[in-house]
Enzyme design. Structure first.
Site, PDB file in Angstrom:
ATOM      1  CG  ASP A  32      -2.118   1.187   1.186  1.00 31.53           C
ATOM      2  OD1 ASP A  32      -1.685   2.837   0.567  1.00 31.53           O
ATOM      3  OD2 ASP A  32      -3.335   0.363   1.236  1.00 31.53           O
ATOM      4  CB  ILE A  33       1.314   3.715  -2.599  1.00 32.63           C
ATOM      5  CG1 ILE A  33       0.262   4.091  -2.915  1.00 32.63           C
ATOM      6  CG2 ILE A  33       1.893   4.071  -3.049  1.00 32.63           C
ATOM      7  CD1 ILE A  33       0.186   5.674  -4.232  1.00 32.63           C
ATOM      8  CG  ASN A  88     -12.095   0.185   4.683  1.00 35.85           C
ATOM      9  OD1 ASN A  88     -12.725  -0.872   6.233  1.00 35.85           O
ATOM     10  ND2 ASN A  88     -11.009   0.576   4.425  1.00 35.85           N
ATOM     11  CD  GLN A  95     -14.848  -0.927  -2.174  1.00 33.02           C
ATOM     12  OE1 GLN A  95     -15.400  -1.279  -1.641  1.00 33.02           O
ATOM     13  NE2 GLN A  95     -14.648  -1.508  -2.543  1.00 33.02           N
ATOM     14  CG  HIS A 101      -8.984  -3.510  -1.349  1.00 31.65           C
ATOM     15  ND1 HIS A 101     -10.194  -2.484  -2.032  1.00 31.65           N
ATOM     16  CD2 HIS A 101      -8.792  -2.148  -0.464  1.00 31.65           C
ATOM     17  CE1 HIS A 101     -10.190  -1.259  -1.752  1.00 31.65           C
ATOM     18  NE2 HIS A 101      -9.456  -0.714   0.225  1.00 31.65           N
ATOM     19  CG  PHE A 102      -9.161  -9.156   2.279  1.00 31.41           C
ATOM     20  CD1 PHE A 102      -9.239  -9.387   1.047  1.00 31.41           C
ATOM     21  CD2 PHE A 102      -9.798  -9.182   3.745  1.00 31.41           C
ATOM     22  CE1 PHE A 102     -11.021  -9.979   0.814  1.00 31.41           C
ATOM     23  CE2 PHE A 102     -10.961  -9.980   3.327  1.00 31.41           C
ATOM     24  CZ  PHE A 102     -11.867 -11.078   1.998  1.00 31.41           C
ATOM     25  CG  HIS A 103      -6.604  -2.291   4.220  1.00 33.85           C
ATOM     26  ND1 HIS A 103      -5.673  -1.138   3.722  1.00 33.85           N
ATOM     27  CD2 HIS A 103      -7.865  -2.449   3.249  1.00 33.85           C
ATOM     28  CE1 HIS A 103      -6.791  -0.867   2.961  1.00 33.85           C
ATOM     29  NE2 HIS A 103      -8.021  -0.871   2.973  1.00 33.85           N
TER      30      HIS A 103
HETATM   31  P1  AMP Z   1      -9.737   1.936   0.699  1.00 34.25           P
HETATM   32  O1  AMP Z   1     -10.281   3.197   1.675  1.00 34.25           O
HETATM   33  O2  AMP Z   1     -10.136   0.864   1.557  1.00 34.25           O
HETATM   34  O3  AMP Z   1     -10.740   1.427  -0.391  1.00 34.25           O
HETATM   35  O4  AMP Z   1      -8.173   1.773   0.572  1.00 34.25           O
HETATM   36  C1  AMP Z   1      -7.622   1.815  -0.587  1.00 34.25           C
HETATM   37  C2  AMP Z   1      -6.430   2.232  -0.084  1.00 34.25           C
HETATM   38  O5  AMP Z   1      -5.040   1.916  -1.988  1.00 34.25           O
HETATM   39  C3  AMP Z   1      -5.658   3.375   0.342  1.00 34.25           C
HETATM   40  O6  AMP Z   1      -5.037   2.401   2.548  1.00 34.25           O
HETATM   41  C4  AMP Z   1      -4.477   3.367  -0.267  1.00 34.25           C
HETATM   42  O7  AMP Z   1      -3.063   3.817   0.225  1.00 34.25           O
HETATM   43  C5  AMP Z   1      -4.341   2.584  -1.819  1.00 34.25           C
HETATM   44  N1  AMP Z   1      -3.853   2.571  -2.850  1.00 34.25           N
HETATM   45  C6  AMP Z   1      -4.071   3.998  -3.884  1.00 34.25           C
HETATM   46  N2  AMP Z   1      -4.046   3.779  -4.196  1.00 34.25           N
HETATM   47  C7  AMP Z   1      -2.209   2.997  -4.509  1.00 34.25           C
HETATM   48  C8  AMP Z   1      -1.854   3.003  -5.218  1.00 34.25           C
HETATM   49  N3  AMP Z   1      -1.466   2.880  -7.361  1.00 34.25           N
HETATM   50  N4  AMP Z   1      -0.569   1.939  -5.406  1.00 34.25           N
HETATM   51  C9  AMP Z   1      -0.586   1.014  -3.987  1.00 34.25           C
HETATM   52  N5  AMP Z   1      -1.893   1.103  -2.517  1.00 34.25           N
HETATM   53  C10 AMP Z   1      -2.588   2.196  -3.832  1.00 34.25           C
END
Ligand code: AMP
Ligand code: ZN
Length: 139
Positions: A32-33, A88, A95, A101-103
């Protein structure tokens, strides 16, 4: 199936870069970035699906099947004391990227990630009523 407007599909297609940690025919895990802690990893299905309730059982099983190894690797690599696996589902649940996606979030005592857990209580009969409504929807 990928969605050209979806940022995670762009990662799957190789159109934008990602730091990958695990690839299978059905799934991808990458860093995750915007990490909530160092070593925060995302696990996504290789097909575009917005929310988990829309996934096939086989697609979900393939993704969940990778979790034990992935969580174990994150724990071993970061030395964290625990992990939150967080999914989420829907904008109301925070979300932001509408591709399932799973964190996998490393946790340590006193770290910066907090969430409110306002555990409530059911009035008499309500828990059974809701369980019955859910059972009906499962049929
Ligand atoms: P959510 O709020 O559950 O939709 O989380 C989306 C996640 O995606 C966040 O933690 C962001 O930091 C991550 N994210 C968004 N764009 C990228 C990307 N290009 N590469 C890696 N992680 C990303
Ligand atoms: Zn997508």
């Amino acid at each position: 199936m990928t969605d050209p407007a979806c940022i995670f599909c762009k990662i799957l297609e190789g159109d934008i870069p990602a730091v990958k940690v695990l690839e299978s025919p059905d799934c991808l895990a990458f860093m995750d970035i915007g990490p909530l802690a160092e070593g925060h990893v995302l696990l996504i299905p290789a097909s575009h699906v917005e929310t988990i309730d829309k996934m096939s059982a086989a697609g979900a099983a393939a993704m969940l099947g990778l979790l034990p190894r992935l969580v174990g690797a994150v724990q071993a690599a970061t030395g964290c004391a625990g992990v939150n696996v967080l999914q989420n589902n829907g904008p109301a649940a925070h979300q932001e990227v509408m591709h399932v996606h799973f964190h996998i979030i490393p946790r340590n005592p006193g770290d910066a990630f907090h969430f409110n857990w306002p555990a409530g209580k059911y009035p008499n009969g309500r828990i059974e009523e809701l369980a019955e409504a859910i059972r009906q929807e499962l049929d």
